[in-house]
Scaffold this active site. Structure first.
Site, PDB file in Angstrom:
ATOM      1  N   ASP A  28      -5.230   7.882   2.024  1.00  0.00           N
ATOM      2  CA  ASP A  28      -5.044   6.633   2.468  1.00  0.00           C
ATOM      3  C   ASP A  28      -6.273   6.217   3.276  1.00  0.00           C
ATOM      4  OD1 ASP A  28      -2.754   6.413   1.253  1.00  0.00           O
ATOM      5  OD2 ASP A  28      -1.639   6.081   3.056  1.00  0.00           O
ATOM      6  N   HIS A  83      -5.085  -3.152   7.770  1.00  0.00           N
ATOM      7  CA  HIS A  83      -4.571  -2.158   8.347  1.00  0.00           C
ATOM      8  C   HIS A  83      -4.183  -2.582   9.921  1.00  0.00           C
ATOM      9  CE1 HIS A  83      -3.247   1.939   9.023  1.00  0.00           C
ATOM     10  NE2 HIS A  83      -3.342   2.400   7.673  1.00  0.00           N
ATOM     11  N   HIS A 174      -5.557  11.577   4.109  1.00  0.00           N
ATOM     12  CA  HIS A 174      -6.306  10.679   4.702  1.00  0.00           C
ATOM     13  C   HIS A 174      -7.677  10.830   4.493  1.00  0.00           C
ATOM     14  CE1 HIS A 174      -2.829   9.457   6.757  1.00  0.00           C
ATOM     15  NE2 HIS A 174      -3.006   8.077   6.904  1.00  0.00           N
TER      16      HIS A 174
HETATM   17 ZN   LIG Z   1      -2.873   3.787   6.474  1.00  0.00          ZN
END
Ligand SMILES: [Zn+2]
Length: 223
Positions: A28, A83, A174
């Site tokens: 992500d 985001h 991530h």
């Molecule tokens: Zn995120």
């Protein structure tokens, strides 16, 4: 066997189809120059396909990394344009804009429109669920996350994820970071080879997320 889990305002995909000893790896908040390059190098070395839930504004900043992901067989999915941490309070019109803007930048780079979406911080609301229905995105979560969106170590990342390596697992790490974050991506990068080897030792087959969940990665036509 269907992998859908019904939540009270829409379907969520978490664990994949079981019975074939497969798992999928997802990243992500990218792309991020340097970190995403390193992760792509490792995935290539181990011949492991991944899915990148990218932030639209990061994709706009680093289109070459999106191109590289696609050309090396990875899936690109939608993780909003900005985001924004307070987005959970926004109406569905906000979410539709965030989803479409991100679809547009991805389509402009790879010629495909993502059909998978993961809401920031896994917060699902009636508003973003409605937006997903309008824009045609499936909501994809995970079975185990690295907790590497904050300060961590290679050992902690590895412990969490190796403990979650099982049939149908969807792992979340991530590669990038949201605009407000200064997190260091190194623990994730350092943990990745050992994680992929642990999966191999357990005879778990790395599998593209669309195959594992039995849903489409992209949808036809423009945004
Ligand atoms: Zn995120």
């Amino acid at each position: 066997m269907s992998v859908k889990r019904r939540a009270w305002f829409g379907d969520v995909y978490e664990r994949g189809v079981v019975g074939q000893n497969r798992y999928a790896i997802t990243f992500d908040d990218g792309p991020l120059e340097g970190a995403t390059d390193d992760i792509l190098d490792i995935l290539k070395q181990y011949a492991v396909p991944a899915t990148f839930f990218v932030i639209g504004q990061n994709a706009a900043r680093s289109p070459k990394l999106i191109e590289r992901m696609a050309s090396e067989g990875h899936i690109i999915a939608n993780h909003t344009w900005s985001h924004w941490r307070l987005s959970m309070f926004c109406p569905s019109s906000y979410w539709v804009r965030e989803l479409r803007r991100t679809d547009e930048i991805i389509h402009s780079i790879i010629g495909k429109t993502p059909a998978m979406f993961r809401p920031p911080m896994a917060v699902r609301t009636p508003s973003n669920s409605k937006a997903m229905r309008i824009t045609g995105h499936a909501c994809v979560m995970w079975t185990r996350r690295a907790m590497d969106g904050v300060a961590t170590t290679k050992e902690r990342v590895l412990n969490r994820l190796v403990g979650g390596l099982d049939d149908g697992a969807v792992l979340l790490l991530h590669d990038g970071r949201e605009a407000a974050s200064r997190r260091d991506p190194r623990p994730t990068i350092e943990a990745l080879p050992a994680l992929l080897e642990a999966a191999r030792d357990r005879s778990l087959k790395p599998t593209p997320l669309d195959e594992l969940l039995d849903i489409a990665a992209y949808r036809d036509g423009a945004v």
